[in-house]
Design a protein around this motif. Structure first.
Motif, PDB file in Angstrom:
ATOM      1  N   LEU A 166      40.065  45.377  41.646  1.00  0.00           N
ATOM      2  CA  LEU A 166      41.469  45.778  41.706  1.00  0.00           C
ATOM      3  C   LEU A 166      41.667  47.022  42.557  1.00  0.00           C
ATOM      4  N   PHE A 194      53.799  48.472  41.657  1.00  0.00           N
ATOM      5  CA  PHE A 194      53.230  47.403  40.832  1.00  0.00           C
ATOM      6  C   PHE A 194      53.057  47.883  39.388  1.00  0.00           C
ATOM      7  N   LEU A 198      50.572  46.935  35.890  1.00  0.00           N
ATOM      8  CA  LEU A 198      49.291  46.278  35.609  1.00  0.00           C
ATOM      9  C   LEU A 198      49.161  46.017  34.124  1.00  0.00           C
ATOM     10  N   VAL A 222      46.317  44.439  31.553  1.00  0.00           N
ATOM     11  CA  VAL A 222      44.945  43.917  31.488  1.00  0.00           C
ATOM     12  C   VAL A 222      44.575  43.646  30.037  1.00  0.00           C
TER      13      VAL A 222
END
Lengths: 874, 230
Positions: free
Chosen positions: A736, A750, A752, A754
């Motif tokens: 990433l 962006f 994220l 996870v």
């Protein structure tokens, strides 16, 4: 020649020195209790004692076994030390007494024993006692079962479910000067157990249920054999190091097993193969053809055993020799055999040819430095074997065409005798008859010779010896002469006939050997598969009077038949060839599988893989016998080897070609890459160094050009098939981070998400980073970043991790979103930059490492592009 | 003065450009077109740093690197093209200090040269360092993040120390393993990945998109230098 390394040499010398002042250690190794270790040790002790060696028994437990008990008689037994401990009397090996007594040798059983705790003894374990005794220069005989070896304990626990606590370190075996393997088939051991010769009855029954299962015992037996075999390896190695023989003197063990037409042979063949495998050696099976006729049953068994040798990967040799022992030794010497294995049935006979002892004795006397193993063969499972074999049943039917020759020879002799009779007298005429019989021995079988001798004697008597035309003899002198003539004729004729048979047999063998030799030379000269086919077809025609066809299978299983004769297998015959290829065993006519076929098929095997079959079609009236079968087998195995060689050779050529092409591609790629990128680098740096709008333009456009060049080069890597992913475990951050950096995404552009506890990814990092970068750049370009991109990483079933990139842009063509993976496809060509290769490249890079790239439209608008990655096996 | 730099590259245009631009940044630049010439120039001029292209016409750049490293201690930087990760790793393990990938950016190149020179001169120092909201004191073995002490295991600390001491410079997997776990551990790349993950977890603001300990895919790791002070 390679010299041993000085350090190694030093250690070896030290070992040697250390051992020389010490007592000798002999370990009797067995697979389980009751195989007879103690018995063997005591026997050895008696032998030594008889030859005047001072040997005593330090510790032996007979476990109430009568035969063992008897053996302790007549040996000096060192009394055990008795100590009281918490009200119990414990018996201990009296180490100090033995050291003080200083015998030449001492027997100490139960090596793995642990000395009782809390008595202030010097050593915890008995093997340590043994080491101390050895240090004092006293020889020790001791016994050990394989399950007590430290390295085997867990294996034994797995096999038998019994965890052994009393162990001996493996290094103890290295101390041994000799390891004597006491071997016994599992069946026999069980028999002993049942007869109560190992444990008292109830204990025996319990033992049989748990530890003494047949499967367990077989596994333990193998383990013991393995330990003994690996030990032999080490010995050879140590010797070589010390004596500077190094790698050059490499004795690969070569084992040889005698093959008979007997049901016992099978197990010795299997055993030999196993041993050869353990010793990393080669092996051969030998049949000594002493010229004795075999019964149908023996013949069948012999063929079966011969086949078994071949199936198990051994070489099979037949030797013609009237004497079994001499024949075996002759082959053993020619073949540099190191170990010779002969099966011994427990009924006391090996084979009906000889009755046990003397043959083994002779074999041992003649063997020189070849080791002889006489193997206690196990009974075959189905015991359909008759107790005694009928001897010398004639096997070939009487050749009736010889009948005519007898009459003809008799007639000619009579005519000659009649012609000479007036001049020579009837006495001398007998010589003509003797001569006739002798000469006939050259051509006729022994029975025919005998018949001719009888016929001519009668003729002599009837026509020439007075009184004429009667079968009576008047004169006693004539009777004596008649008898002598008859005996001489018969025996000389017999001898000639036998010599002739033998000569013919030798001749046949020589012919066959010579033919095989020529065949192998012709095949060796062949340069291609076609040539091998042509030559072997001709040779099969010449040597076997048969026709040949080769069936090779392509990778998709399509058979490819090649034949330059009239014989062309198809339909049912082809099915046999398929079976042969799959099973890698011969089948068809004259075999046990599908004997109704019109031809015999032999497998072509390369690296354990069946590639095809060679079919041999012999004349319809071909009389197959043992010898011919062997010969045919030898011929075909030469042919299949030559075919295999050519196939391998062609494969290698193809590989080399592919390798060359790849190399060429690589160097072309490198130079194109270099030639395109170097000027761009120069332009870019130059543009950065000067200021002004034009310079900015140059910089931007060179950047764009660079992107195109990179994409074209990446695409070319995928399409040339030269992409070789280097898969390693990597963490998500390793992918990433660099991709986000390369796509120049700012933190605000962006989000994220996870999933926790992700496994490591099994990927090629540079390729994956490139793929993700392409996807991110693409999303940024087409969807914009007014709303941040969402990056979601989650775990999927079957070792997958997915990275999804979600945007809120215009989305993909609704009918077929996957069109964006088409090369040069662009959603909105109006947007500047890019030639529509970014996503196809990303997909290509991911697919090359077992992953994939998917695209779909989101319900809430925009696109979702998902990278499927392979995760590490956890 | 920035020192003498020897450029060994067979591309005349690139050499010319580097001569012009690097001179403008205060370096004295020497040129060589192939390995033979490069080696001779290195011996004759004793440059302070060497820029080495791996694709030389007469000989493999790696073998020249090995030859130079027999006696030359100053920084050597590799100029490479993309898709050559294995060659780059080999060069770094053979003693190259760093690498830039063509097409590179001039500022990037100059930054790399400076870092390499600084490390060569031993100017990296061991005093407390501030990186973002992190304060790392190698002497006291203490790390604080936004004023709160971060507990590191000794292996994690060793790893951080090696990275920080080589800040700005790429470190291959093998180099890190050797420095942290000792000379015989270069096979255990797994350890490295796991401990590096822990470090990122403890130090990075966002561990999955690291900004402190950067990954160079297929090559190794690089501790990010704080942005230039000016």
């Amino acid at each position: 020649m390679e010299r041993p390394h000085p350090d190694k040499l030093l250690t070896a010398i030290q070992n040697e020195e250390r051992k020389s002042g010490r007592g000798q250690l002999k370990i009797f190794l067995g697979m389980a209790a009751g195989v007879g270790k103690t018995f063997a040790m005591l026997q050895r002790a008696h032998q030594l004692k008889a030859s005047g060696v001072d040997v005593i028994v330090g510790w032996v437990d007979t476990h109430g076994r009568a035969d063992t008990e008897a053996l302790t008689q007549g040996l000096e037994i060192q009394p055990r030390l008795q100590r009281q401990h918490r009200g119990v009397t414990l018996e201990i090996l009296d180490l100090d007494a033995i050291l003080a007594r200083r015998p030449k040798a001492v027997v100490i059983d139960e090596l793995p024993h642990t000395n009782p705790h809390g008595l202030g003894l010097r050593h915890k374990k008995r093997y340590q006692d043994v080491l101390e005794i050895l240090e004092n220069g006293i020889d020790v005989f001791t016994a050990l079962n394989v399950q007590h070896l430290e390295s085997r304990v867990h294996v034994v626990a797995e096999i038998t479910g019994v965890t052994v606590h009393e162990t001996v370190p493996d290094s103890f075996l290295d101390e041994a000067d000799e390891i004597i393997l006491i071997d016994l088939p599992a069946q026999d051991l069980l028999q002993r157990l049942r007869e109560g010769r190992i444990y008292p009855e109830e204990k025996a029954r319990a033992a049989e249920k748990h530890f003494f299962k047949k499967g367990n015992l077989s596994a333990l037996r193998e383990m013991a054999l393995r330990v003994a075999a690996s030990r032999a390896d080490k010995e050879a190695l140590a010797y070589k190091t010390l004596h500077g023989i190094g790698a050059v003197w490499r004795t690969t063990p070569r084992l040889m097993v005698a093959v008979f037409g007997s049901p016992y042979s099978g197990s010795s063949i299997r055993w030999t193969r196993q041993l050869a495998e353990l010793m990393k050696g080669t092996w051969i099976g030998v049949y000594v053809n002493s010229g004795k006729a075999l019964t149908e049953e023996e013949r069948g068994l012999l063929e079966e055993n011969t086949e078994l040798v071949r199936q198990l990967g051994g070489e099979f040799i037949t030797i013609e020799h009237h004497d079994f022992v001499d024949g075996l030794i002759q082959v053993a010497q020619q073949q540099n055999v190191t170990q010779l294995i002969v099966g011994r049935s427990r009924r006391g006979f090996w084979h009906n040819l000889f009755s046990g002892g003397p043959t083994l004795q002779r074999l041992q006397n003649r063997a020189g430095n070849i080791d002889i193993y006489s193997l206690a063969s196990e009974r075959p499972e189905a015991a359909s074997w008759p107790k005694r074999l009928p001897r010398n049943m004639p096997t070939t039917s009487y050749p009736w065409e010889e009948f005519g020759w007898i009459l003809f020879a008799g007639m000619m002799a009579w005519l000659l005798a009649s012609a000479l009779h007036p001049y020579a007298g009837y006495e001398s005429i007998g010589v003509i008859f003797i001569m006739t019989v002798t000469v006939s021995g050259l051509f006729l079988s022994r029975a025919s010779v005998f018949a001719l001798a009888a016929l001519l004697s009668l003729a002599h008597n009837y026509f020439f010896i007075p009184p004429l035309h009667t079968l009576t003899i008047g004169n006693p002198r004539d009777a004596l002469m008649f008898a002598m003539y008859f005996l001489t004729a018969a025996s000389v004729g017999q001898l000639t006939s036998r010599l002739q048979t033998q000569k013919r047999r030798v001749q046949n063998r020589e012919d066959r050997t010579l033919n095989l030799y020529h065949l192998s030379r012709r095949l060796a000269e062949c340069q291609s598969l076609e040539e091998v086919n042509r030559v072997s077809t001709r040779e099969v025609e010449r040597l076997l009077r048969g026709q040949m066809a080769t069936v090779l299978f392509q990778e998709n299983g399509t058979p490819n038949v090649q034949s330059s004769s009239a014989y062309f297998p198809a339909g049912q015959e082809l099915a046999v060839a398929v079976w042969v290829k799959e099973q890698r065993k011969p089948a068809g006519r004259f075999t046990e599988t599908l004997p109704g076929s019109e031809a015999t098929y032999y497998p072509i095997v390369s690296r354990g893989l069946g590639l095809g079959a060679v079919g041999i079609k012999l004349p319809a009236d071909y009389a197959m016998d043992f010898e011919r079968k062997n010969f045919a087998h030898a011929v075909v195995s030469q042919i299949t080897q030559a075919i295999e060689r050519e196939i391998l050779h062609e494969g290698r050529k193809r590989l080399e070609l592919v390798g060359e092409a790849e190399k060429l591609y690589r160097s072309l790629f490198d130079s194109v890459s270099h030639e395109l990128k170097t000027p761009l680098t120069t332009i870019r740096i130059a543009a950065q160094e000067i200021s002004g709008d034009l310079a900015t333009q140059i910089g931007e456009q060179s950047e764009r050009l660079l992107q195109v060049v990179n994409h074209l080069l990446d695409m070319s890597r995928i399409e040339s098939g030269t992409l070789k992913p280097n898969l390693k475990p990597e963490s998500l951050g390793d992918v990433l981070g660099p991709a986000i950096q390369a796509a120049q995404l700012r933190d605000t552009e962006f989000t994220l998400k996870v999933e926790d506890n992700l496994p490591a990814l099994m990927i090629d990092a540079p390729l994956t980073v490139q793929a993700l970068t392409n996807v991110l750049k693409n999303a940024k370009k087409y969807a914009g970043t007014t709303k941040p991109l969402e990056i979601v990483v989650s775990r999927r079933p079957s070792r997958r991790v997915e990275i999804s990139v979600l945007d809120s842009g215009p989305g993909l063509p609704p009918d077929r979103p996957e069109i964006i993976f088409n090369k040069f496809y662009r959603v909105s060509p109006a947007l500047a930059g890019g030639i529509g290769l970014g996503l196809p490249i990303a997909q290509g890079f991911l697919q090359a490492q077992g992953g994939n790239l998917r695209a779909e439209n989101r319900k809430e608008g925009g696109a979702r592009v998902t990278l499927e990655l392979v995760a590490e096996d956890t | 003065m920035r020192g003498k730099i020897l450029v060994i590259d067979d591309e005349p245009a690139l050499r010319k450009l580097l001569v012009t631009t690097l001179s403008a940044h205060g370096f004295e630049v020497l040129e060589a077109t192939d390995a033979r010439e490069g080696h001779a120039a290195a011996i004759a001029n004793r440059p302070d740093a060497i820029l080495l292209d791996l694709g030389l016409p007469d000989r493999d750049g790696l073998s020249l690197l090995t030859q130079l490293r027999e006696w030359y201690r100053n920084p050597i930087l590799i100029l490479s093209v993309r898709d050559q990760e294995e060659t780059i790793v080999a060069a770094l393990d053979k003693g190259a200090d760093d690498y830039v990938t063509k097409p590179f950016n001039l500022n990037e190149l100059i930054a790399r040269i400076r870092v390499a020179q600084k490390h060569y001169l031993g100017e990296s120092g061991i005093g407390p360092r501030t990186v973002g909201n992190l304060i790392i004191d190698l002497e006291k073995r203490q790390v604080t993040k936004g004023g709160v002490e971060v507990k590191l295991t000794s292996t994690e600390f060793e790893l951080l120390k090696v990275l920080l001491k080589n800040a700005g410079k790429v470190m291959t997997h093998r180099q890190l393993l050797r420095e942290v776990w000792g000379p015989n551990s270069s096979e255990h790349v797994q350890y490295l990945r796991v401990y590096l993950g822990h470090l990122r977890q403890k130090l990075e603001p966002s561990p999955h998109t690291p900004t402190l300990i950067l990954t160079e895919p297929g090559v190794g790791y690089r501790f990010a230098l704080p942005p230039p002070d000016k």
